[in-house]
Design an enzyme around this catalytic site. Structure first.
Site, PDB file in Angstrom:
ATOM      1  N   ARG A  32       9.127 -10.205   2.156  1.00 26.69           N
ATOM      2  CA  ARG A  32       8.917 -10.871   3.227  1.00 26.69           C
ATOM      3  C   ARG A  32       9.052 -12.508   3.286  1.00 26.69           C
ATOM      4  O   ARG A  32       9.424 -12.872   4.131  1.00 26.69           O
ATOM      5  CB  ARG A  32       7.615 -10.592   3.521  1.00 26.69           C
TER       6      ARG A  32
ATOM      7  N   ASP B 129      10.594  -7.346   6.010  1.00 22.00           N
ATOM      8  CA  ASP B 129       9.297  -7.094   6.378  1.00 22.00           C
ATOM      9  C   ASP B 129       9.224  -5.604   7.147  1.00 22.00           C
ATOM     10  O   ASP B 129       9.560  -5.456   8.151  1.00 22.00           O
ATOM     11  CB  ASP B 129       8.563  -8.262   7.367  1.00 22.00           C
TER      12      ASP B 129
ATOM     13  N   TYR C 138      -5.762   3.668   2.059  1.00 16.91           N
ATOM     14  CA  TYR C 138      -5.126   3.669   1.062  1.00 16.91           C
ATOM     15  C   TYR C 138      -4.600   5.236   1.066  1.00 16.91           C
ATOM     16  O   TYR C 138      -3.523   5.729   0.964  1.00 16.91           O
ATOM     17  CB  TYR C 138      -5.372   2.904  -0.124  1.00 16.91           C
TER      18      TYR C 138
ATOM     19  N   VAL D 174      -2.158   0.459 -12.682  1.00 24.47           N
ATOM     20  CA  VAL D 174      -1.333  -0.740 -13.660  1.00 24.47           C
ATOM     21  C   VAL D 174      -1.943  -1.936 -13.213  1.00 24.47           C
ATOM     22  O   VAL D 174      -2.309  -2.226 -12.156  1.00 24.47           O
ATOM     23  CB  VAL D 174       0.081  -0.557 -13.512  1.00 24.47           C
ATOM     24  N   LYS D 175      -1.725  -2.903 -14.204  1.00 28.26           N
ATOM     25  CA  LYS D 175      -2.282  -4.093 -13.816  1.00 28.26           C
ATOM     26  C   LYS D 175      -1.250  -4.975 -12.897  1.00 28.26           C
ATOM     27  O   LYS D 175      -0.025  -5.611 -13.164  1.00 28.26           O
ATOM     28  CB  LYS D 175      -2.261  -5.031 -15.310  1.00 28.26           C
ATOM     29  N   THR D 176      -1.674  -4.979 -11.660  1.00 29.43           N
ATOM     30  CA  THR D 176      -1.036  -5.774 -10.741  1.00 29.43           C
ATOM     31  C   THR D 176      -1.840  -6.790  -9.609  1.00 29.43           C
ATOM     32  O   THR D 176      -3.278  -6.487  -9.978  1.00 29.43           O
ATOM     33  CB  THR D 176      -0.002  -4.801  -9.764  1.00 29.43           C
TER      34      THR D 176
END
Length: 235
Positions: free
Chosen positions: A37, A62, A166, A199-201
């Protein structure tokens, strides 16, 4: 004759799993279009990938803004004439403290706008380009939290993780994957959903056990599926 390089668009490709998917596809020889974006962030991500020898370019898109999506499709058509791989990675999650009884409807709308309607908008816009590919691939980044079976089983690893916006948006996304795969079943295009794991984000948080490298593995595999690979699956 040499095989033409695959053209891959990854939405939300400037960070997290999207960036790692871009990196891994680039290492496999694809021309990577880093969808972002924000123009500056997209350029920074593409420039970094170029330092690793990857043919990477930034594309402003976007997923919640149809004119932006249409401009991206027009750009890809003019520059490349086709699209081989579409990874619908852009996604958001509501605050994890919200409960179904109190979450505001506008928040639910925002989550669905990105996670579900955005995917529909991008996929519909890019389908004419994917149909020009000899082996179009669509990969929808989903989640096991979208599984109604796992959500209903309190003894499952996901039984206690309840994020209405979600989870419901990913369930809808999985359904969309099946419907697109059915419509395109007599074409070379394959459509699948992929769960990268926790996961690590920015979204997953520092406490997540997985790495972006491991999380990108299945989406990249699905993006490069051979002709006899699956379609309409959740993997």
């Amino acid at each position: 004759m040499s095989t033409p390089k695959k053209i891959a668009l990854i939405t939300g490709g400037n960070k997290g799993i999207g960036f790692e998917i871009s990196r891994q596809l680039g290492k496999l020889g694809a021309t990577v279009l880093v969808g972002s974006r924000d123009r500056k962030r997209g350029l920074i991500a593409a420039d970094y990938l170029k330092t690793e020898g990857i043919d990477a370019h930034s594309v402003i898109i976007d997923v919640t803004h149809e004119p932006s999506v249409d401009r991206a499709a027009d750009f890809i058509d003019q520059e490349y004439g086709r699209l081989d791989i579409l990874v619908n990675n852009a996604g958001i999650m509501e605050d994890k403290t919200f409960k179904p009884s109190t979450i505001a409807r506008d928040i639910l709308h925002d989550v669905f706008e990105t996670n579900f309607f955005g995917v529909i908008t991008v996929t519909q816009a890019m389908l004419p380009l994917l149909k020009k590919s000899e082996a179009g691939r669509i990969v929808n980044i989903s989640s096991s939290l979208g599984s109604l079976t796992l959500q209903a089983d309190l003894e499952s690893p996901f039984g206690e993780f309840k994020f209405l916006g979600y989870d419901a948006s990913k369930a809808a996304l999985n359904s969309a994957t099946i419907h697109f795969a059915h419509e395109l079943r007599d074409t070379p295009i394959k459509v699948n959903s992929a769960c990268p794991g926790w996961v690590k984000t920015d979204m997953g948080g520092a406490e997540a056990p997985g790495t972006v490298e491991s999380g990108a593995d299945t989406p990249v595999w699905l993006a490069m599926l051979p002709a006899d690979g699956p379609s309409g699956g959740f993997l």
